[in-house]
Design an enzyme around this catalytic site. Sequence first.
Site, PDB file in Angstrom:
ATOM      1  CG  ASP A 136      -1.689   1.237   1.453  1.00 43.55           C
ATOM      2  OD1 ASP A 136      -1.533   2.184   0.645  1.00 43.55           O
ATOM      3  OD2 ASP A 136      -2.461   1.293   2.427  1.00 43.55           O
TER       4      ASP A 136
ATOM      5  CB  CYS B 171      -8.863   4.856   8.178  1.00 47.61           C
ATOM      6  SG  CYS B 171     -10.040   6.077   7.616  1.00 47.61           S
TER       7      CYS B 171
END
Lengths: 409, 148
Positions: free
Chosen positions: A200, A364
């Site tokens: 990511d 998050c």
Amino acid sequence: MAYDVWKIRQDFPMIRNGKQMQGHPLVFLDNASTTFKPDCVIETMDTYYRDETSNSHRGDYDLCYQADKRIESARRTVAKFLNAEENEVVFTSGTTDSINLIAYGYALKHLKPGDEILLSKAEHASNVLPWFRICELTGARVNYVPLVDDRLTVESLKASMNEHVRIVALAYVGNVLGYVAPIKEMAKVVHSYGAVFAVDGAQAVPHMKIDVKDLDCDFLSFSGHKMCGPTGIGVLYGKYDILCKTDPFLTGGGMNVKFFPNGEAQYLLPPMRFEAGTLNIAGIYGLEAAVKYLQSIGMDAINEHEKELKQYAVKALKATDMVEIYNEDSEAGIVTFNVKGVFAQDAATLLNSKGIACRSGQHCAKILPEVLGTVATVRASFYLYTSKEDIDALVEAVKQGGDFLDAYF
Amino acid sequence: MPTFELTPAMMREIIMDHYSSPRHKLTPENDGYASLHSSSVNCIDDIDVYLKFGDDGKVVDACWNGTACAISTASSDIICDLIIGMDEKQAHYLIDQYHKMMHEEPYDASVLEEALAFMNTSKQAARIHCATIGWDAIEEILKEHHHE
């Protein structure tokens, strides 16, 4: 050439035009969330809508041909930026879309019950929940590489690897704490077990030089809007041979060669196999403009600037003796802290009342709090246009932490 | 309207008082409570709210527990204070007036008491949900109770 942050700031209308928030000049310290756009990005997209509107690969006329050429050019620009091949760059709607494409296109096809997906507890929701879904659908299971002093290390990855691990999905730079993972060394470990390494890159690609050939990761996902580009556009880089083993996540126009009434269909080769429907053409042009803009300043120079800001901010915040910092020694331009005795959300509201945009909460990464030992933090994140004066404003506001309810009166 | 003017210092004192020593922040040990979980995607607030009704339909106890900022802690605690002893109609009237105050509409200040400390929350629009999270949950419980 010396880094001139004041000249850079002039390229951004959100800064140049004196935007205010709560009656104060806006100090934007939420760049890990999204970033401002320079004129060149806005104008490029505007020109597409005003003067160049056409679909791509759908017609025989000049405007359409030019759109096709521009998209090819953008793909080339992004490929060069990453040191990838052109056919390894897939346009997506952003990091979330990219990771879901890996999950549903690659993992769903290849994983079976008993297989393992390795994550860390610092991952963003978008690098956790798609994998939870894949486990539900395939019978595979998720496991976590332990963090060592909040960091991912090659040793902790080695200790977590076993022959069941098929996919390792980790952030290059964590979005809460900003530690840089040793991706290149980790890739060797992952590959020695024959597993696939999905990185990511949402918090990495905007801030540092990336060379996917050197890193040797199998996938790299990132978003345009976190790197001065538009929202709604992102990239999935994938090694070509692995993209060839990946199924389309979306099917439709623009990704097929032909199909027949009996249900048989032939798909285009990667990367177009994964780009069903009308592309986000303005977004692709805007992304290309953003990449060129960042390159004109230099990724190493941007990275240096952010490192300097990080050190400056840590030093100044510590000097107030009013904050607890959770990531003092992390490399990225992210400071995660709490004002002593003030709940993160209340601190962020106080900052808002001074025109300072910071994020509070869990950012998050909802499984990280058990590692950090606090339910919520305030995060200040920097970018190429952040100035030391922005940080001074943050520090001054933090000094008033004890009066945090002032925001309401 | 209140008979005296509430100063920022008084509002601060009310909020800090309920934040630092909430009276109703607890999970009830015995049964007989209607409860509702409430959390927000926008922030960290994550609370459970509990109401106990008497045979006459009046609220005999109200409490809440969970993770919350100063504004949601104090506002949830204050509604628990205010609502105990109220019947359904009084409770709905109270909550309506509070919502009107939040959204800068004309409201009846005479019933709001300490909740008036939140009269300026609209200045921090991103925090309106903190000031209403407990109130909204209680309103939901009242509605559910009405249908039972």
